[in-house]
Design a protein around this motif. Structure first.
Motif, PDB file in Angstrom:
ATOM      1  N   PHE A  59     -28.320  12.944  52.170  1.00 42.95           N
ATOM      2  CA  PHE A  59     -27.280  13.270  53.141  1.00 42.95           C
ATOM      3  C   PHE A  59     -26.333  14.337  52.567  1.00 42.95           C
ATOM      4  O   PHE A  59     -25.964  15.287  53.251  1.00 42.95           O
ATOM      5  CB  PHE A  59     -26.485  12.000  53.490  1.00 42.95           C
ATOM      6  N   LYS A  60     -25.996  14.153  51.288  1.00 44.62           N
ATOM      7  CA  LYS A  60     -25.092  15.113  50.636  1.00 44.62           C
ATOM      8  C   LYS A  60     -25.740  16.496  50.567  1.00 44.62           C
ATOM      9  O   LYS A  60     -25.121  17.503  50.880  1.00 44.62           O
ATOM     10  CB  LYS A  60     -24.749  14.628  49.225  1.00 44.62           C
ATOM     11  N   SER A  61     -26.983  16.530  50.105  1.00 39.04           N
ATOM     12  CA  SER A  61     -27.605  17.853  49.931  1.00 39.04           C
ATOM     13  C   SER A  61     -27.895  18.520  51.273  1.00 39.04           C
ATOM     14  O   SER A  61     -27.880  19.741  51.390  1.00 39.04           O
ATOM     15  CB  SER A  61     -28.865  17.755  49.086  1.00 39.04           C
ATOM     16  N   ASP A  62     -28.130  17.699  52.322  1.00 40.88           N
ATOM     17  CA  ASP A  62     -28.389  18.278  53.647  1.00 40.88           C
ATOM     18  C   ASP A  62     -27.124  18.807  54.295  1.00 40.88           C
ATOM     19  O   ASP A  62     -27.148  19.832  54.985  1.00 40.88           O
ATOM     20  CB  ASP A  62     -28.980  17.217  54.587  1.00 40.88           C
ATOM     21  N   ASN A  63     -26.027  18.094  54.097  1.00 41.65           N
ATOM     22  CA  ASN A  63     -24.817  18.413  54.844  1.00 41.65           C
ATOM     23  C   ASN A  63     -23.698  19.044  54.030  1.00 41.65           C
ATOM     24  O   ASN A  63     -22.764  19.590  54.590  1.00 41.65           O
ATOM     25  CB  ASN A  63     -24.295  17.152  55.540  1.00 41.65           C
ATOM     26  N   PHE A  64     -23.797  18.949  52.704  1.00 43.96           N
ATOM     27  CA  PHE A  64     -22.782  19.577  51.851  1.00 43.96           C
ATOM     28  C   PHE A  64     -23.472  20.438  50.803  1.00 43.96           C
ATOM     29  O   PHE A  64     -23.013  20.562  49.675  1.00 43.96           O
ATOM     30  CB  PHE A  64     -21.912  18.501  51.176  1.00 43.96           C
ATOM     31  N   ILE A  96     -12.916  25.363  64.039  1.00 47.17           N
ATOM     32  CA  ILE A  96     -13.275  25.237  62.612  1.00 47.17           C
ATOM     33  C   ILE A  96     -14.073  23.940  62.397  1.00 47.17           C
ATOM     34  O   ILE A  96     -15.078  23.914  61.689  1.00 47.17           O
ATOM     35  CB  ILE A  96     -12.013  25.240  61.714  1.00 47.17           C
ATOM     36  N   LEU A  97     -13.620  22.891  63.056  1.00 51.10           N
ATOM     37  CA  LEU A  97     -14.311  21.601  62.923  1.00 51.10           C
ATOM     38  C   LEU A  97     -15.750  21.705  63.454  1.00 51.10           C
ATOM     39  O   LEU A  97     -16.687  21.183  62.851  1.00 51.10           O
ATOM     40  CB  LEU A  97     -13.541  20.553  63.731  1.00 51.10           C
ATOM     41  N   LEU A  98     -15.896  22.415  64.568  1.00 54.24           N
ATOM     42  CA  LEU A  98     -17.224  22.522  65.185  1.00 54.24           C
ATOM     43  C   LEU A  98     -18.193  23.359  64.344  1.00 54.24           C
ATOM     44  O   LEU A  98     -19.404  23.135  64.391  1.00 54.24           O
ATOM     45  CB  LEU A  98     -17.108  23.146  66.589  1.00 54.24           C
ATOM     46  N   ILE A  99     -17.654  24.293  63.590  1.00 57.80           N
ATOM     47  CA  ILE A  99     -18.561  25.117  62.769  1.00 57.80           C
ATOM     48  C   ILE A  99     -18.682  24.571  61.342  1.00 57.80           C
ATOM     49  O   ILE A  99     -19.429  25.127  60.531  1.00 57.80           O
ATOM     50  CB  ILE A  99     -18.143  26.612  62.735  1.00 57.80           C
ATOM     51  N   THR A 100     -17.975  23.478  61.054  1.00 60.93           N
ATOM     52  CA  THR A 100     -18.014  22.929  59.696  1.00 60.93           C
ATOM     53  C   THR A 100     -19.433  22.564  59.224  1.00 60.93           C
ATOM     54  O   THR A 100     -19.783  22.860  58.080  1.00 60.93           O
ATOM     55  CB  THR A 100     -17.066  21.712  59.586  1.00 60.93           C
ATOM     56  N   PRO A 101     -20.270  21.945  60.067  1.00 62.80           N
ATOM     57  CA  PRO A 101     -21.636  21.652  59.579  1.00 62.80           C
ATOM     58  C   PRO A 101     -22.345  22.906  59.075  1.00 62.80           C
ATOM     59  O   PRO A 101     -23.047  22.858  58.066  1.00 62.80           O
ATOM     60  CB  PRO A 101     -22.339  21.089  60.814  1.00 62.80           C
ATOM     61  N   SER A 102     -22.127  24.005  59.754  1.00 67.93           N
ATOM     62  CA  SER A 102     -22.765  25.247  59.317  1.00 67.93           C
ATOM     63  C   SER A 102     -22.109  25.777  58.047  1.00 67.93           C
ATOM     64  O   SER A 102     -22.780  26.265  57.138  1.00 67.93           O
ATOM     65  CB  SER A 102     -22.690  26.286  60.439  1.00 67.93           C
ATOM     66  N   ILE A 114     -23.798  23.455  50.198  1.00 64.99           N
ATOM     67  CA  ILE A 114     -23.131  24.622  49.599  1.00 64.99           C
ATOM     68  C   ILE A 114     -22.484  24.260  48.260  1.00 64.99           C
ATOM     69  O   ILE A 114     -22.420  25.075  47.346  1.00 64.99           O
ATOM     70  CB  ILE A 114     -22.100  25.209  50.592  1.00 64.99           C
ATOM     71  N   MET A 115     -22.033  23.022  48.144  1.00 61.58           N
ATOM     72  CA  MET A 115     -21.350  22.610  46.921  1.00 61.58           C
ATOM     73  C   MET A 115     -22.335  22.196  45.823  1.00 61.58           C
ATOM     74  O   MET A 115     -21.943  21.945  44.694  1.00 61.58           O
ATOM     75  CB  MET A 115     -20.407  21.433  47.225  1.00 61.58           C
ATOM     76  N   PHE A 116     -23.597  22.087  46.181  1.00 61.11           N
ATOM     77  CA  PHE A 116     -24.595  21.679  45.179  1.00 61.11           C
ATOM     78  C   PHE A 116     -25.524  22.836  44.828  1.00 61.11           C
ATOM     79  O   PHE A 116     -26.626  22.633  44.345  1.00 61.11           O
ATOM     80  CB  PHE A 116     -25.408  20.482  45.699  1.00 61.11           C
ATOM     81  N   ASN A 117     -25.046  24.027  45.108  1.00 57.61           N
ATOM     82  CA  ASN A 117     -25.853  25.208  44.838  1.00 57.61           C
ATOM     83  C   ASN A 117     -25.763  25.560  43.348  1.00 57.61           C
ATOM     84  O   ASN A 117     -24.700  25.925  42.844  1.00 57.61           O
ATOM     85  CB  ASN A 117     -25.318  26.363  45.696  1.00 57.61           C
ATOM     86  N   THR A 118     -26.880  25.427  42.656  1.00 63.95           N
ATOM     87  CA  THR A 118     -26.848  25.616  41.195  1.00 63.95           C
ATOM     88  C   THR A 118     -26.592  27.067  40.805  1.00 63.95           C
ATOM     89  O   THR A 118     -26.188  27.342  39.683  1.00 63.95           O
ATOM     90  CB  THR A 118     -28.177  25.176  40.562  1.00 63.95           C
TER      91      THR A 118
END
Lengths: 511, 569
Positions: free
Chosen positions: A192-197, A302-308, A199-203
């Motif tokens: 779930f984290k890697s699918d939805n967040f 901003i909230l609506l585009i947050t997933p992207s 960007i923060m796990f980009n090595t």
């Protein structure tokens, strides 16, 4: 004006429902797997891993929520297994959303026909929205449910506190129950984290920081490097991702370029609507609506585009679908400030723009995006279905599609295999067809074997059994060329080679 | 009365000091280590300055044309103004990096001054004008291009000055309109992009002030005749190959990303002709390119392209300017805005819309140089936004004002340090090979031993990852040897590699070592790709030149006799 709006809705629905099996051209392995699962569920109530009516499904990409699979099951039960029946439930919901959006626009722009009409044009005829409605996108499905829920909660009939409260409770309880079950699954939280967040796990971020610091040391001082190149760079990446998602080019000209998310040559909206959008945007902020409402609109967007924004490959057009209604309303709002005569010109331009897009979608997009959509899987499956019995073994490459087994079973009518995968998450064998698994590719004795290969692998095969003839020409004594398989655009996707029985023995693994 | 006069003088002095400081800061940022950064002269810099040197010495360009209006270069023709303007600096300082770059630095600082006056004319507000010129002064975009002899800077300076003079003159019975027209013409002479920008922009200006212009028909007529007369040579150039070569070679239709689509569009099918024709394809492609110039990340985060993709970079503007930019935009757009009057507001938006137009019509995406004519329109918005912030800060109590001022100073200071770190540390390491780094060292070394060899052979291609960069080493050789232009013009033309002309005992061509190893009494200068270390005798290597990233750029190798492993091919 009302008639015109209804015509737009009908055209929008027509674009969503027509030629579903042909466009997007190709039927990728995810869709095929969904179709197989739907077939299995409709016939046996079990999924491909043998579980009875599960809440979550498993796949290559981790766990899947249940809605799409059960919708396809219903559709398959009624219409049988076909590309059309797999895509239809999504298209129907997408079409329903056009009507729902119209009703929402009507509630917002009370008695302002121009605004209602143009918002409906923007949403109903949006190439991005139409495209996603024609695919099995789970984000699109979720969006459809959410929009229906928003309509029923806020715009249907008279809004009362009880309704708002009860809606909220129902949503919260349902989501809590779903997510509780979801996160109980092994590895689900990580996925779930890697699918939805992502960007923060980009090595690559940390390696970039290291490179920058290394260059500072090379230049003679590490102090500045430590000051500028540290964890703050994650903030920089996030900020850039936000701005990437605010780029008008993304919405009106080019999209994110991923053919699975939209037409690769066009944006979510026709470019002609950009001036109207900018005008609407400007006028909205110039209006005397009050800072609170304006701030709320910005925050909502901003909230609506947050997933992207948080996606590893941001911007992600598929995840931007939630922002479409708001942007369409802004387009409509902008239209309200344009005179009728000018709007007539705009209407002509929109028609031309949409014609160009439709033409490109039919004429060029299939070639452009054929690889991603695995265009040709149908042709390959039907061909193999016909000739597999002529061979002892058929070796099929998995380079074209990572799970071509699903596509084979989906299209083949003469296989006993229902599509139950067993312990694996993919199908690696269908009757006498071995998929992938190069280590198992062997020719022994007088076996008659057909190789179905991509161009790269064909070159590898050609290395076996070659010998020079009397005139010095290199000939292959072990294999005969059996032609190729073409996709629907006429591009070669597979080369066929059959062995000469008894001539050569061979083990692909050795090479 | 006395106190009022004292206050006025104090105010004026304050502005003069601030303006002076801005100019000094702008100058320092552009002059600091000018000869060393960028780490090498670009091919264009070498070409333009050698032409200027040639004009100085002979009155002719390197090809022997007498005072030309289009300078032939590698593959195209260069605009003339910069070359002629560089002559005095080269006469004073000689043919070296400083002399090559100082002219544009001076022009660049003058642009800061011109921006002040233009903004003052538009806003009638000295504070906004000062802030705007300050933001130009510290602009990464402006600094970067000002340090490397780009004609964009020159063309933009003329454009800014032309608009300033235009607005002044229309308010003053069009008295100096001819001057504005001549500056517009000079701008168009100076750079290709302005040849599209200037006519469109002039039409826009004329439309906005049409009433004032027609009120002074005599001055208008004189300016028009004057403008047309001085533009005639340019029009003549544009009608010939000299003027069209560049536009044709960089036109958007030449872009590899759309080429195949265009070829496919040449169909006889009716629907294809109607909806998939070349014009529609190019338009659709252009729209994307144009909108890319308004990508916020490009503007504020990575537009300078001083580092590799995904590496921390600098935008065309400093990151902190993002807030005043949007604030300024809002202040200008909001109803009853007091910062700009209607005409001035329209002018600003015409400038914003037209600025990236020419650049977007070319085959490179987000080319900051070609979009240079956008300057100073966004900076004016930033200036307006910053002015409001300053006003708000002034209303705060002493402590808050102090904290806010220190914070702002700190942010600006850090931004400049960050830019300088990227520019002086990372940019050279990551891009030295794309700036011809190593050519100077190689040619200077060759020059010391020139007479010892029958021939000095220089390979035009090199690079870290392969022979990815191909330049014109003959230009560097002419430049660093200060080769007599008259001799060069009169030498018989000898070509072994495209436009690279051999001269003296210098030969410019690809080196193919298995064959060239036969050639004795030669000096070879080539990358490890053409002189592979495993094939060349190590004792023949006289010098190794490294890129700033530590990889080998060139080997300088003498071949007095054929190595033992050299076979006749």
């Amino acid at each position: 004006m009302k008639l015109a709006t209804i015509i737009v809705i009908v055209v929008g629905i027509f674009f969503r429902l027509s030629w579903l099996d042909d466009y997007p051209t190709g039927f990728n392995s995810k869709e095929a797997k969904l179709g197989l699962r739907g077939k299995l569920l409709s016939q046996t109530l079990i999924d491909e891993t043998g579980r009875k009516l599960p809440l979550f499904f498993t796949s290559f990409d981790g766990y899947q929520f249940p809605f799409s699979s059960y919708l396809v099951a219903i559709s398959s039960k009624i219409l049988g297994t076909s590309e059309f029946s797999v895509r239809l439930p999504f298209a129907i919901l997408g079409s329903l959303t056009v009507v729902i959006f119209y009703l929402i626009a009507k509630s917002i722009f009370i008695n302002r026909d121009k605004e209602i009409f143009w918002s409906t044009v923007a949403f109903g005829l949006s190439p991005g929205s139409i495209f996603l409605a024609r695919t099995t996108s789970e984000w699109s499905l979720l969006f459809n449910f959410v929009l229906i829920l928003v309509y029923l909660t806020f715009f249907f009939g008279k809004i009362g506190k009880i309704r708002l409260f009860s809606s909220l409770i129902i949503v919260l309880v349902t989501l809590s129950w779903m997510f509780w079950n979801y996160f109980s699954l092994p590895g689900a939280a990580q996925k779930f984290k890697s699918d939805n967040f992502g960007i923060m796990f980009n090595t690559s971020i940390s390696s970039t920081i290291n490179q920058a610091r290394g260059e500072e040391i090379q230049a003679g001082s590490s102090l500045v490097g430590k000051l500028f190149f540290n964890k703050l760079f994650y903030g920089n990446v996030l900020l850039r991702s936000i701005f990437d998602n605010l780029n008008p080019r993304l919405y009106f000209a080019a999209g994110d370029g991923n053919p699975l998310h939209g037409l690769s040559n066009f944006g979510v909206f026709p470019i002609v609507l950009l001036p109207m959008f900018l005008l609407g945007f400007l006028k909205f902020f110039q209006s005397d609506l009050g800072t609170k409402w304006k701030a709320l609109a910005v925050l909502t967007f901003i909230l609506l585009i947050t997933p992207s924004i948080l996606d590893r490959n941001s911007p992600n057009q598929e995840k931007l679908i939630f922002s479409l209604p708001l942007l369409s309303l802004v387009v409509g709002y902008g239209a309200g400030f344009i005179s009728k005569n000018k709007l007539r010109v705009f209407l002509v331009l929109v028609a031309v723009n949409l014609s160009v897009i439709a033409h490109d979608a039919v004429a060029s997009e299939p070639t452009r995006s054929g690889g991603v959509w695995q265009n040709g899987a149908r042709e390959a499956s039907l061909f193999l279905s016909e000739i597999k019995q002529d061979y002892d073994k058929v070796y099929l490459s998995d380079r074209f599609s990572p799970d071509i087994g699903s596509q084979l079973v989906f299209y083949m009518s003469n296989t006993d295999r229902l599509g139950i995968f067993g312990p694996k998450l993919w199908i690696d064998r269908v009757d006498n067809i071995t998929i992938g698994n190069w280590s198992e590719w062997k020719v022994v004795g007088y076996e008659k074997v057909l190789f179905v290969l991509t161009e790269e692998e064909k070159k590898l095969l050609e290395q076996f059994g070659t010998k020079s003839d009397s005139e010095g020409r290199i000939i292959n004594i072990c294999y005969r060329d059996r032609g190729s398989i073409l996709d629907s655009s006429g591009n070669t996707i597979f080369f066929l080679a059959e062995n000469v029985p008894g001539k050569c023995e061979f083990n692909f693994h050795d090479k | 009365m006395y106190q009022e006069n004292v206050n006025l003088i104090f105010m004026i002095n304050k502005f003069v000091i601030c303006f002076g400081l801005i100019i000094i800061l702008s100058g320092l940022l552009r002059l600091c280590k000018l000869s060393d950064f960028p780490v090498s002269l670009s091919m264009d810099e070498a070409s333009v300055s050698y032409d200027a040197y040639s004009i100085l010495k002979t009155g002719r360009d390197m090809y022997g044309n007498f005072l030309p209006l289009a300078f032939r270069s590698t593959g195209d023709y260069k605009s003339p103004v910069l070359t002629y303007l560089m002559v005095p600096a080269i006469a004073v300082f000689g043919l070296n990096e400083f002399a090559t770059r100082i002219t544009i630095v001076i022009i660049s600082v003058l642009s800061v001054v011109a921006t002040y006056y233009l903004t003052k004319e538009l806003t009638h507000n000295r504070s906004i004008s000062l802030l705007t010129s300050f933001f130009i002064g510290i602009s990464p975009w402006h600094i970067q291009y000002s340090r490397a002899t780009f004609d964009y800077v020159l063309a933009d300076f003329f454009l800014i000055s032309a608009v300033w003079i235009f607005i002044r003159s229309v308010k003053n019975k069009c008295k100096n309109l001819w001057l504005s027209v001549s500056l517009f013409a000079l701008s168009a002479y100076s750079y290709h992009a302005e040849r599209l920008m200037v006519p469109l922009f002039s039409i826009g200006l004329a439309w906005l002030w049409r009433k004032k212009l027609f009120e002074n028909k005599r001055n208008l007529l004189f300016a028009l005749i004057f403008g047309i007369t001085i533009s005639l040579p340019l029009i003549n150039i544009l009608l010939h190959n000299e003027g069209q070569a560049r536009a044709t070679s960089v036109f958007i239709g030449q872009d590899s990303l759309i080429n195949s689509d265009i070829k496919e569009s040449e169909s006889e099918i009716f629907l294809e002709k109607l909806f998939g024709n070349k014009l529609i394809l190019i338009f659709n492609f252009w729209v994307k390119r144009y909108l890319n110039y308004w990508d916020i990340n490009y503007l504020f985060f990575d537009g300078s392209r001083l580092t590799q993709p995904n590496f921390p970079d600098v935008g065309l503007f400093n990151v902190f300017e993002i807030f005043p930019f949007f604030l300024g935009l809002w202040l200008v757009l909001k109803p009853n805005s007091s910062y700009l009057q209607s005409k001035e507001k329209t002018l600003l938006f015409i400038w914003l819309l037209l600025g990236p137009l020419a650049a977007s019509l070319t085959n490179n995406d987000q080319h900051a140089g070609r979009a240079f004519s956008l300057i100073p329109a966004p900076h004016i918005l930033i200036g307006i936004g910053a002015f409001l912030l300053v006003q708000k800060i002034k209303q705060l109590n002493y402590l808050c004002r102090f904290v806010a001022s220190v914070s702002i100073f700190f942010v600006v200071f850090l931004s400049l340090i960050y830019f300088m770190d990227i520019y002086f540390v990372h940019f050279p390491i990551q891009f030295s090979e794309f700036w011809g780094y190593g050519r100077k060292q190689a040619i200077e070394y060759a020059l010391t031993r020139k007479s010892e060899y029958k021939e000095i052979i220089i390979d035009p291609s090199y690079g870290t990852m392969g022979q990815t960069t191909i330049d014109a080493p003959y230009l560097y050789a002419l430049y660093y040897t200060k080769f007599d232009p008259l001799s060069f013009q009169s030498e018989k033309r000898r070509f072994d590699w495209k436009d690279s002309m051999n001269f003296s005992n210098f030969t410019f061509r690809s080196i193919y070592w298995p064959k060239d190893c036969q050639l004795t009494n030669r000096l070879f200068i080539g990358s490890p790709w053409s002189l592979p270390p495993k094939d060349i005798p190590q004792n023949h290597i006289l010098k190794t030149i490294f890129f700033k990233n530590g990889n080998v750029a060139f080997y300088i190798l003498e071949n007095l006799e054929a190595p033992s492993n050299c076979q006749i091919i």
